[in-house]
Design a protein around this motif. Sequence first.
Motif, PDB file in Angstrom:
ATOM      1  N   GLY A 252       0.826  -1.358  -0.022  1.00  0.00           N
ATOM      2  CA  GLY A 252       0.014   0.018   0.080  1.00  0.00           C
ATOM      3  C   GLY A 252       0.659   1.403   0.038  1.00  0.00           C
ATOM      4  O   GLY A 252       0.573   2.347   0.142  1.00  0.00           O
ATOM      5  N   GLY A 253       2.025   1.036  -0.278  1.00  0.00           N
ATOM      6  CA  GLY A 253       3.086   2.106  -0.531  1.00  0.00           C
ATOM      7  C   GLY A 253       3.512   2.584   1.134  1.00  0.00           C
ATOM      8  O   GLY A 253       4.261   3.788   1.330  1.00  0.00           O
ATOM      9  N   PHE A 254       3.441   1.557   1.831  1.00  0.00           N
ATOM     10  CA  PHE A 254       4.117   1.795   3.250  1.00  0.00           C
ATOM     11  C   PHE A 254       4.929   0.809   3.610  1.00  0.00           C
ATOM     12  O   PHE A 254       4.981  -0.543   3.210  1.00  0.00           O
ATOM     13  N   VAL A 255       5.975   1.062   4.162  1.00  0.00           N
ATOM     14  CA  VAL A 255       6.915  -0.144   5.076  1.00  0.00           C
ATOM     15  C   VAL A 255       7.157   0.157   6.283  1.00  0.00           C
ATOM     16  O   VAL A 255       7.209   1.402   6.659  1.00  0.00           O
ATOM     17  N   GLU A 256       7.195  -0.947   7.043  1.00  0.00           N
ATOM     18  CA  GLU A 256       7.836  -0.669   8.472  1.00  0.00           C
ATOM     19  C   GLU A 256       9.050  -1.346   8.828  1.00  0.00           C
ATOM     20  O   GLU A 256       9.524  -2.412   7.951  1.00  0.00           O
ATOM     21  N   GLU A 257       9.772  -0.778   9.476  1.00  0.00           N
ATOM     22  CA  GLU A 257      11.262  -1.104   9.699  1.00  0.00           C
ATOM     23  C   GLU A 257      11.369  -1.378  11.224  1.00  0.00           C
ATOM     24  O   GLU A 257      11.339  -0.354  11.880  1.00  0.00           O
ATOM     25  N   ASP A 258      11.970  -2.600  11.759  1.00  0.00           N
ATOM     26  CA  ASP A 258      11.803  -2.976  13.174  1.00  0.00           C
ATOM     27  C   ASP A 258      13.417  -2.877  13.317  1.00  0.00           C
ATOM     28  O   ASP A 258      14.191  -3.744  12.684  1.00  0.00           O
ATOM     29  N   CYS A 259      13.934  -2.168  14.073  1.00  0.00           N
ATOM     30  CA  CYS A 259      15.310  -2.235  14.501  1.00  0.00           C
ATOM     31  C   CYS A 259      15.765  -2.681  15.890  1.00  0.00           C
ATOM     32  O   CYS A 259      14.992  -2.181  16.860  1.00  0.00           O
ATOM     33  N   ASP A 260      16.409  -3.735  16.154  1.00  0.00           N
ATOM     34  CA  ASP A 260      16.846  -4.210  17.488  1.00  0.00           C
ATOM     35  C   ASP A 260      18.388  -3.842  17.781  1.00  0.00           C
ATOM     36  O   ASP A 260      19.170  -3.717  16.865  1.00  0.00           O
ATOM     37  N   VAL A 261      18.601  -3.437  18.963  1.00  0.00           N
ATOM     38  CA  VAL A 261      19.969  -3.076  19.193  1.00  0.00           C
ATOM     39  C   VAL A 261      20.316  -3.595  20.567  1.00  0.00           C
ATOM     40  O   VAL A 261      19.861  -3.863  21.529  1.00  0.00           O
ATOM     41  N   TRP A 262      21.661  -4.454  20.431  1.00  0.00           N
ATOM     42  CA  TRP A 262      22.274  -5.321  21.456  1.00  0.00           C
ATOM     43  C   TRP A 262      23.709  -4.404  21.927  1.00  0.00           C
ATOM     44  O   TRP A 262      24.284  -3.968  21.067  1.00  0.00           O
ATOM     45  N   LEU A 275       7.167   3.648  10.545  1.00  0.00           N
ATOM     46  CA  LEU A 275       6.333   3.438   9.344  1.00  0.00           C
ATOM     47  C   LEU A 275       6.939   4.532   8.489  1.00  0.00           C
ATOM     48  O   LEU A 275       6.920   5.779   8.953  1.00  0.00           O
ATOM     49  N   SER A 276       7.127   4.151   7.222  1.00  0.00           N
ATOM     50  CA  SER A 276       7.610   5.132   6.262  1.00  0.00           C
ATOM     51  C   SER A 276       6.818   5.033   5.086  1.00  0.00           C
ATOM     52  O   SER A 276       6.218   3.879   4.489  1.00  0.00           O
ATOM     53  N   ARG A 277       6.590   6.051   4.080  1.00  0.00           N
ATOM     54  CA  ARG A 277       6.149   5.991   2.894  1.00  0.00           C
ATOM     55  C   ARG A 277       7.231   5.094   1.900  1.00  0.00           C
ATOM     56  O   ARG A 277       8.327   5.816   1.976  1.00  0.00           O
ATOM     57  N   VAL A 278       7.026   4.537   1.105  1.00  0.00           N
ATOM     58  CA  VAL A 278       7.741   3.933   0.121  1.00  0.00           C
ATOM     59  C   VAL A 278       7.305   3.946  -1.416  1.00  0.00           C
ATOM     60  O   VAL A 278       6.128   3.692  -1.662  1.00  0.00           O
TER      61      VAL A 278
END
Lengths: 283, 283
Positions: A252-262, A275-278
Motif C-alpha cells: 500500500g505504499g508503506f513499509v515498517e522497519e523494526d530495529c533491535d540494538v544489543w 513506518l515510512s512511505r515508500v
Amino acid sequence: MPAPGDGVAVASGSVGAFEFDTDTAVERVGDGRYRAVVTDRWGVVGGAPNGGYLVALAARALAAALERPDPLTITAHFLTPPEPGPAELTVETLRRGGTTSTGALRLVEAGEPRLAVLASFGDLSRDSSVAYDAAPPPDLPPLDACVRADAGPLGDEVTIMQRLDARVHPDTVGWVWGQPGGTPQAGGWLRLADGREPDTAMLPLAVDAWAPTPLELGVLGWVPTIELTVHVRARPAPGWLRCWVRTRLVAGGFVEEDCDVWDARGRLVAMSRQLSRVRGLPG
Amino acid sequence: MPAPGDGVAVASGSVGAFEFDTDTAVERVGDGRYRAVVTDRWGVVGGAPNGGYLVALAARALAAALERPDPLTITAHFLTPPEPGPAELTVETLRRGGTTSTGALRLVEAGEPRLAVLASFGDLSRDSSVAYDAAPPPDLPPLDACVRADAGPLGDEVTIMQRLDARVHPDTVGWVWGQPGGTPQAGGWLRLADGREPDTAMLPLAVDAWAPTPLELGVLGWVPTIELTVHVRARPAPGWLRCWVRTRLVAGGFVEEDCDVWDARGRLVAMSRQLSRVRGLPG
C-alpha cells in the motif's frame, strides 16, 4: 527578567567534548522551553538531518523537563522535513508518576513544526533484573568482514557517516553496487566515531543509523519516515553495539522497519519500529 | 449559538446497531472537540475499560477531525487509569498532507487527563499493492480446538469477553489453571460477538484483546500499559481475525508485547507493540 535557571545548558547523560553531546545540547529558555541548533553534521542523502538524531535531540529536552534520565518509550511523527538551523523545543508535562513521567514535545524551525513527540521517561538504573530474555544478539560477521559504511558512493552531504563508525553486514549492501539482495534488511556493528560510549540518550540515533531496507528491494525513491517509536530497555554497556533492521511487509505504499540494538554484553537494549512511505518500487 | 455540524454524531467506518460502533461513537461539540461515553461494556479485570477500546474510541475522534478514514499509526500513552463515564476528547491537527494527516489527542474524564495520543491517518483504499510480504499468518489450531475466552474463571467485570468471540490458542492458557506455560505469548482467533465485521477502526481493539503475556510466566500482579502503538497496514477482509502476541524481554520491571493481526485472507493487517510495567514476578 530571566527566571533562575534560564540560559543554563542542560543535557542528560555524559556531556563533554564529544560530537553527539555537543550537537544534541539544549538550552533552557523558560518553563518547558528549550533552544537548540540542529547541526548539518548528522545529514543523510540530500543533506536533511537524520531522523534518529532529531529524536535524540528531542529526548534531551524531554529528559530535562521531565527530570527523568532515560527514554523508556518515545514516539516521533515527522511533520515537515527538518533542516539544519536553530530550533525551538516546547515540552508539555502530561504526567509525573512515581516511576515514569510523560511529556509531549514540539520541535519548530523557522516557524514550521517539524516534529511532534510523545514520550515516557524513567530511570533504568533502578532495576537491573532480567526475568525473561528470548532476544539473543544476531550472529554478525567479525568487524573486518563487514563493510565500512563510509566506503560506499555516498555524497558529501551524508555527514552522519563521519560521526558514526558503522560496519555493515555484507549481506545487506547489494543495493550499493546496483545489485539489491532481495531481502529488506540492514544492520551491523555501530559505535560513535569519536569514541563516545553508548548510553540511553544515543540509542534513538542508533536505531535510525541504517540504510532504508527497501533499498535491498531495488527501491530508488525517497523513503520518508512518518513515525518512529523507540523503546529503550536497558543502559548499554560500553563498546560496540550490534543492530539489526528487518521488514516484513511492504504494501500500500508503506513499509515498517523494526530495529533491535544489543550492547557489548549481548543484552537487547533498544527496539524500534518506524513506518515510512515508500515510492519507486520496481515494477 | 451552535456552529454547523455541532452535535452531529460522527464515526468512520461502518455504523449501525453494532456494539462496537455504538460504544465508540463520538459527538462533535466544536472545532476539534468531541464528547463520548466510555462504557462499562469493554471492561477488563477490575472493571477498567480495555486500553485498546479507548484507543479505538480516540481513533474515531481523530478520523473525524483529520478527515482521513484509516489510522496508519497511532500511539497512546496512558496517563491515569480510565473509568467508565463521560469523556471529552480534544484533537489538535498538526499537519494536513496530500497522503497523510497527523493529529494529537487528549482524552479527559472528570477533569483528569487519561490518554494522550499522537497519530497519522490516511486512506488505505488508495493503494492495494503488495511489494513484499514475509509475514505469513500463524498456524492456529482449528476453532473448536481452541479455548473460548469466556470459559475461564473471569469475574463479572470482564465485560469485554461478552463483546468478543475469542478462541484462544490452548498453548497460551496454562495460567488460567495455575500452570503457566513458561513462554510469554498469547493469541488465537477473534471476531466481534455480534457479527460486526472487522475494519481498520476495530483493529486497535483487536491488538489489545488478549491476556497479558507475563501471566504465562507466573506473574500475578497488574501489568499496566505505559504506551501502545498500532500500525494498521490494510483494510481487513470479512471473517475471523488471527492474532498472535509475543514477548522477547521482561527486564527492569518492563515488558513489551508485540501483537500481529491477520485477516481471513491471511494478510497482515495490523502490528502493535506495547510497553507495560510488570510486577509480581515469581522469585
